[in-house]
Design an enzyme around this catalytic site. Structure first.
Site, short mmCIF file in Angstrom:
data_model
loop_
_atom_site.label_atom_id
_atom_site.label_comp_id
_atom_site.label_asym_id
_atom_site.label_seq_id
_atom_site.Cartn_x
_atom_site.Cartn_y
_atom_site.Cartn_z
N ASP A 87 0.85 -1.20 0.00
CA ASP A 87 0.00 0.00 0.00
C ASP A 87 0.88 1.24 0.00
O ASP A 87 1.89 1.31 0.71
CB ASP A 87 -0.92 0.00 1.22
CG ASP A 87 -2.07 0.96 1.07
OD1 ASP A 87 -3.23 0.50 1.01
OD2 ASP A 87 -1.83 2.19 1.02
N ASN A 119 -12.90 -3.47 2.44
CA ASN A 119 -13.89 -2.42 2.61
C ASN A 119 -14.87 -2.46 1.44
O ASN A 119 -14.45 -2.60 0.29
CB ASN A 119 -13.21 -1.05 2.70
CG ASN A 119 -12.30 -0.95 3.90
OD1 ASN A 119 -12.58 -1.51 4.96
ND2 ASN A 119 -11.18 -0.26 3.76
N HIS A 172 -6.86 -5.91 2.29
CA HIS A 172 -5.72 -5.34 3.00
C HIS A 172 -5.14 -6.43 3.88
O HIS A 172 -5.87 -7.07 4.65
CB HIS A 172 -6.16 -4.18 3.91
CG HIS A 172 -6.79 -3.02 3.20
ND1 HIS A 172 -6.11 -1.84 2.97
CD2 HIS A 172 -8.04 -2.83 2.70
CE1 HIS A 172 -6.91 -0.98 2.36
NE2 HIS A 172 -8.09 -1.55 2.18
N HIS A 201 -10.21 -5.51 -3.17
CA HIS A 201 -8.87 -5.68 -2.61
C HIS A 201 -8.97 -6.09 -1.16
O HIS A 201 -9.85 -5.64 -0.43
CB HIS A 201 -8.03 -4.41 -2.75
CG HIS A 201 -8.70 -3.16 -2.28
ND1 HIS A 201 -9.66 -2.52 -3.02
CD2 HIS A 201 -8.57 -2.44 -1.13
CE1 HIS A 201 -10.09 -1.44 -2.36
NE2 HIS A 201 -9.45 -1.38 -1.21
N GLY A 250 -16.03 2.36 3.67
CA GLY A 250 -14.78 3.10 3.51
C GLY A 250 -14.00 2.72 2.27
O GLY A 250 -12.79 2.98 2.19
N GLN A 251 -14.69 2.13 1.29
CA GLN A 251 -13.98 1.74 0.06
C GLN A 251 -13.71 2.99 -0.79
O GLN A 251 -14.61 3.78 -1.05
CB GLN A 251 -14.83 0.75 -0.75
CG GLN A 251 -14.12 0.22 -1.99
CD GLN A 251 -14.91 -0.88 -2.71
OE1 GLN A 251 -16.08 -1.13 -2.41
NE2 GLN A 251 -14.26 -1.53 -3.66
P1 AMP Z 1 -9.82 1.25 0.37
O1 AMP Z 1 -9.93 2.57 1.08
O2 AMP Z 1 -10.19 0.06 1.18
O3 AMP Z 1 -10.56 1.28 -0.97
O4 AMP Z 1 -8.28 1.03 0.08
C1 AMP Z 1 -7.61 1.60 -0.99
C2 AMP Z 1 -6.16 1.56 -0.65
O5 AMP Z 1 -5.40 1.74 -1.84
C3 AMP Z 1 -5.69 2.64 0.34
O6 AMP Z 1 -5.13 2.00 1.48
C4 AMP Z 1 -4.66 3.42 -0.46
O7 AMP Z 1 -3.59 3.87 0.33
C5 AMP Z 1 -4.23 2.42 -1.50
N1 AMP Z 1 -3.70 2.95 -2.75
C6 AMP Z 1 -4.24 3.91 -3.53
N2 AMP Z 1 -3.48 4.12 -4.62
C7 AMP Z 1 -2.44 3.25 -4.53
C8 AMP Z 1 -1.31 2.97 -5.36
N3 AMP Z 1 -1.09 3.63 -6.51
N4 AMP Z 1 -0.43 2.02 -4.96
C9 AMP Z 1 -0.63 1.36 -3.80
N5 AMP Z 1 -1.68 1.57 -2.98
C10 AMP Z 1 -2.58 2.51 -3.34
#
Ligand code: AMP
Length: 116
Positions: free
Chosen positions: A33, A89, A104, A102, A95-96
């Site tokens: 991340d 999420n 985490h 994905h 909180g998506q």
């Molecule tokens: P969510 O909020 O559950 O949709 O998670 C999205 C996640 O993607 C967040 O933890 C961001 O920090 C991560 N994220 C967004 N853009 C990138 C990227 N280019 N490379 C790696 N992680 C990313």
């Protein structure tokens, strides 16, 4: 909502933007991340552009099972022998922020519960 293939994760799968990739096979990809919330914070995504758990189809059963096995393998690879968390999420209240499914994988410190 954008087609999932238009998300930032679609661009990572297609190598249009860089990512710190830790695991890849035919079905899924895992990378660190960009804004880690724990010493280990990895995102595990299917290569198929699935939006989130709410849009799963019966045909996705095998890939999701495979991803859970890979989550466990990645956690072991990262040395998370003291425990870790796998979370996904879903939608606005969940909180998506990226609408490509994905998981985490978080670890390397004691994580609090419940989440905010
Ligand atoms: P969510 O909020 O559950 O949709 O998670 C999205 C996640 O993607 C967040 O933890 C961001 O920090 C991560 N994220 C967004 N853009 C990138 C990227 N280019 N490379 C790696 N992680 C990313």
């Amino acid at each position: 909502m954008n087609a999932p293939s238009d998300t930032i994760f679609g661009k990572i799968i297609r190598r249009e933007i860089p990512a710190n990739i830790v695991y890849e096979d035919d079905l899924c990809l895992a990378f660190r991340d960009v804004a880690p919330q724990a010493p280990v914070h990895i995102l595990l995504i299917p290569k198929k552009p699935i939006v989130n758990l709410s849009t799963l189809e019966p045909e996705d059963q095998a890939v999701l099972g495979h991803m859970m096995l890979m989550a466990s393998q990645i956690a072991a690879q990262e040395g998370l022998s003291n425990g870790y968390r796998v979370v996904t999420n879903i939608g606005e209240d969940g909180g998506q922020t990226v609408y490509h499914l994905h998981f985490h994988i978080l670890g390397g410190r004691a994580l609090s519960w419940p989440p905010g």
